[in-house]
Design an enzyme around this catalytic site. Structure first.
Site, short mmCIF file in Angstrom:
data_model
loop_
_atom_site.label_atom_id
_atom_site.label_comp_id
_atom_site.label_asym_id
_atom_site.label_seq_id
_atom_site.Cartn_x
_atom_site.Cartn_y
_atom_site.Cartn_z
N LYS A 69 4.91 2.62 -3.21
CA LYS A 69 4.69 4.03 -3.57
C LYS A 69 4.75 4.15 -5.09
CE LYS A 69 4.15 8.00 -1.42
NZ LYS A 69 3.53 8.16 -0.11
N LYS A 76 0.85 -1.20 0.00
CA LYS A 76 0.00 0.00 0.00
C LYS A 76 0.87 1.24 0.00
CE LYS A 76 -4.24 1.66 1.19
NZ LYS A 76 -3.99 2.58 0.09
P1 NAD Z 1 -0.85 18.34 -1.77
O1 NAD Z 1 -0.51 18.28 -3.20
O2 NAD Z 1 -2.28 18.25 -1.36
O3 NAD Z 1 -0.26 19.66 -1.07
C1 NAD Z 1 1.05 20.07 -1.16
C2 NAD Z 1 1.06 21.58 -0.97
O4 NAD Z 1 2.42 22.03 -0.89
C3 NAD Z 1 0.41 22.32 -2.13
O5 NAD Z 1 -0.51 23.26 -1.63
C4 NAD Z 1 1.59 22.97 -2.84
O6 NAD Z 1 1.25 24.19 -3.49
C5 NAD Z 1 2.54 23.21 -1.68
N1 NAD Z 1 3.93 23.39 -2.07
C6 NAD Z 1 4.60 22.84 -3.11
N2 NAD Z 1 5.87 23.23 -3.13
C7 NAD Z 1 6.03 24.07 -2.07
C8 NAD Z 1 7.12 24.82 -1.57
N3 NAD Z 1 8.31 24.76 -2.14
N4 NAD Z 1 6.92 25.58 -0.46
C9 NAD Z 1 5.70 25.63 0.14
N5 NAD Z 1 4.63 24.95 -0.31
C10 NAD Z 1 4.79 24.17 -1.40
O7 NAD Z 1 0.02 17.16 -1.10
P2 NAD Z 1 -0.26 16.41 0.25
O8 NAD Z 1 -1.09 15.21 -0.06
O9 NAD Z 1 -0.68 17.37 1.28
O10 NAD Z 1 1.20 15.85 0.58
C11 NAD Z 1 2.18 16.67 1.22
C12 NAD Z 1 3.23 15.78 1.84
O11 NAD Z 1 2.61 14.87 2.76
C13 NAD Z 1 4.00 14.89 0.86
O12 NAD Z 1 5.32 14.74 1.33
C14 NAD Z 1 3.29 13.56 0.96
O13 NAD Z 1 4.12 12.47 0.62
C15 NAD Z 1 2.96 13.54 2.44
N6 NAD Z 1 1.86 12.63 2.78
C16 NAD Z 1 0.61 12.78 2.23
C17 NAD Z 1 -0.41 11.93 2.61
C18 NAD Z 1 -1.82 12.11 2.11
O14 NAD Z 1 -2.72 11.43 2.63
N7 NAD Z 1 -2.10 12.97 1.17
C19 NAD Z 1 -0.16 10.88 3.51
C20 NAD Z 1 1.11 10.76 4.07
C21 NAD Z 1 2.10 11.64 3.69
#
Ligand code: NAD
Length: 477
Positions: A112, A76
């Site tokens: 992933k 997953k």
């Molecule tokens: P997302 O795409 O919803 O949000 C990411 C945000 O970061 C966006 O608003 C984007 O504009 C912003 N961003 C991009 N580059 C940036 C920068 N240089 N400075 C500041 N802001 C910036 O993504 P997400 O799902 O929130 O994921 C974010 C992180 O969390 C990733 O590392 C992802 O692997 C991790 N993560 C996500 C989930 C999930 O359920 N979505 C679960 C575990 C981990």
């Protein structure tokens, strides 16, 4: 064309994950061969496919799916769309998924996926064609299915992409009764679970609440216990960052800085931002910097250096590096994103006794709620459907009995609140809390027992749990 499968950044990330693994492995007494098996990435699929763009031109799109560990199946992990994706990056993220699932007792191996693309350059139709073709490639090569490999949202993807993946899978396997469980993070109407969207951010809030409740740790950082009044800076107001900030605010923390890709804002009033209002403006096509009354930082990265109690990187990896770590002023770094702190910066933070709450624990709320969604899809039953009314009737009977005995009556509001049965969202939230609270205690206990940091402790917990599974199967002595 350059081979983008092993870019420097992805390579450094994978190396950092493996180095932490090695540091933790030295604290364990498992045989070398078993440790090598746990560390190795089992399979990586690399795909290239054509995309016909809206203007008729054709581009070749590259994607990957790494299955790090099949010690439990299905594997997953999320799928990200980003211009930085590489083979090594997805392998690093897949390894983190295995360890994350192990420490939270979520019964999956880690995987992933990623597609190399800058989402802002493609129309919605193009994104749909890319997602469907990527899902087709995965399904054709047996990298997609409820019992095999189950993707979820990650950076740059969300419920819409998950619905396209499901629809593609259903077209290919119309007879699969459990087809809805081939992907999680879906819209509710397509079999998603209520509470999944906010789960990673809510998990970040639960994890930080636990970390901040330990008096001894807060005292050594010079902080009061609890979230109330803590100043927080968030980098990335996307899915994870937004929900984390929203929940932290409702627990009394003050969101004093928000960094986005196009600038950052600082709250000078001391009250903290109304994050819902900031996000609303962004959703309507505005910028974070449009927020009225906020001080704007043109260079978004500078927000990481703001004075605050808790810094939450929630965007991408390698944001806190050897270059900026000495200028950080936060007492707690909360890794909502995966891999936001490089190995060099991590060592510097350890030396400075900054409390780093690591990604493999802190953002595990997403996969935990995805697990609930997968279970819901396999049982074909919404959580709470069987028991909600029964709970309500029991609570009412209990209150009637109390009123009969005491000859006093409950106020109508209190009566209504007490008689509310748990619905799906309540149960998902409760399941998240029940997963993340004990996991933090175990993590901290492991760190103390081995006189190490929380990240190394998390890897050690994961190694022990995965090793037990291999040993129970008689594969290793
Ligand atoms: P997302 O795409 O919803 O949000 C990411 C945000 O970061 C966006 O608003 C984007 O504009 C912003 N961003 C991009 N580059 C940036 C920068 N240089 N400075 C500041 N802001 C910036 O993504 P997400 O799902 O929130 O994921 C974010 C992180 O969390 C990733 O590392 C992802 O692997 C991790 N993560 C996500 C989930 C999930 O359920 N979505 C679960 C575990 C981990």
């Amino acid at each position: 064309m350059a081979d983008t499968s092993d870019t420097d950044d992805g390579g450094h990330f994978l190396q950092a994950v493996n180095e932490t693994f090695d540091r933790a492995a030295r604290l364990s007494d498992h045989p070398h061969g078993l440790l090598r098996q746990i560390r190795a990435c089992n399979n990586t699929l690399s795909v290239s496919f054509p995309l016909e763009r809206d203007d008729g031109s054709v581009e070749v799109i590259q994607g990957w799916r790494a299955q790090h560990s099949n010690h439990k199946t299905p594997v997953k992990g999320g799928v990200r769309f980003a211009p930085t994706v590489s083979g090594d990056e997805v392998r690093a993220l897949a390894a983190l998924m295995s360890y994350k699932c192990a420490i939270t007792d979520v019964p999956f191996g880690g995987a992933k996926g990623g597609v190399l693309l800058d989402g802002t350059r493609y129309s919605q139709d193009e994104r749909e064609r890319i997602t469907r073709r990527y899902a087709f490639e995965l399904a054709q090569k047996d990298y997609l299915g409820p019992a095999v490999d189950v993707p979820a949202p990650d950076y740059g993807t969300g419920p819409r992409e998950m619905a396209w993946i499901l629809d593609t899978y259903r077209t290919l396997r119309p007879d699969e009764l459990n087809g809805a469980a081939c992907v999680t993070g879906k819209p509710i109407a397509h079999g998603g679970v209520r509470g999944r969207l906010e789960a990673t951010g809510l998990g970040v809030c639960f994890g930080l609440r636990e970390a901040c409740s330990v008096g001894e740790d807060m005292e050594s950082l010079g902080l009061e216990t609890g979230l109330e009044g803590k100043s927080v800076v968030v980098q990335g107001l996307g899915n994870v960052g937004y929900h984390a900030a929203r929940h932290l605010r409702s627990e009394g923390a003050r969101i004093v800085g928000i960094a986005e890709h196009d600038g950052a804002i600082v709250d000078e009033s001391g009250e903290g931002f109304d994050v819902a209002a900031v996000r609303e403006r962004m959703d309507a096509g505005g910028s974070v910097t449009d927020h009225p009354g906020a001080t704007v930082l043109e260079e978004s990265r500078k927000a990481l250096e703001l004075d605050c109690d808790i810094l939450i990187p929630a965007a991408l990896e390698a944001q806190i590096t050897g270059e900026n770590v000495d200028r950080l002023r936060a007492s707690i770094v909360a890794e909502a994103a995966n891999g936001p702190v490089t190995a060099e910066a991590d060592a510097a933070l350890r030396d400075r006794d900054v409390l780093v709450v690591p990604d493999l624990y802190l953002n595990a709320g997403g996969v935990t709620a995805s697990y609930f969604e997968w279970v819901k899809n396999l049982t074909h039953l919404r959580f709470g459907r069987m028991e909600k009314r029964f709970q309500e009737a029991s609570a009412r009977r209990m209150m009637d009995a109390v009123e009969g005995l005491t000859e006093r009556t409950f106020a109508p509001e209190a009566r209504a609140r007490a008689a509310e049965g748990a619905d799906e969202e309540d149960l998902v939230r409760s399941g998240l809390e029940e997963t993340l609270v004990p996991a933090y205690r175990e993590l901290r206990e492991t760190a103390r027992e081995h006189d190490t940091d929380l990240r190394t402790a998390g890897f050690l917990m994961a190694i022990d749990k995965i090793a037990t599974i291999y040993r129970d199967r008689g594969i290793f002595p």
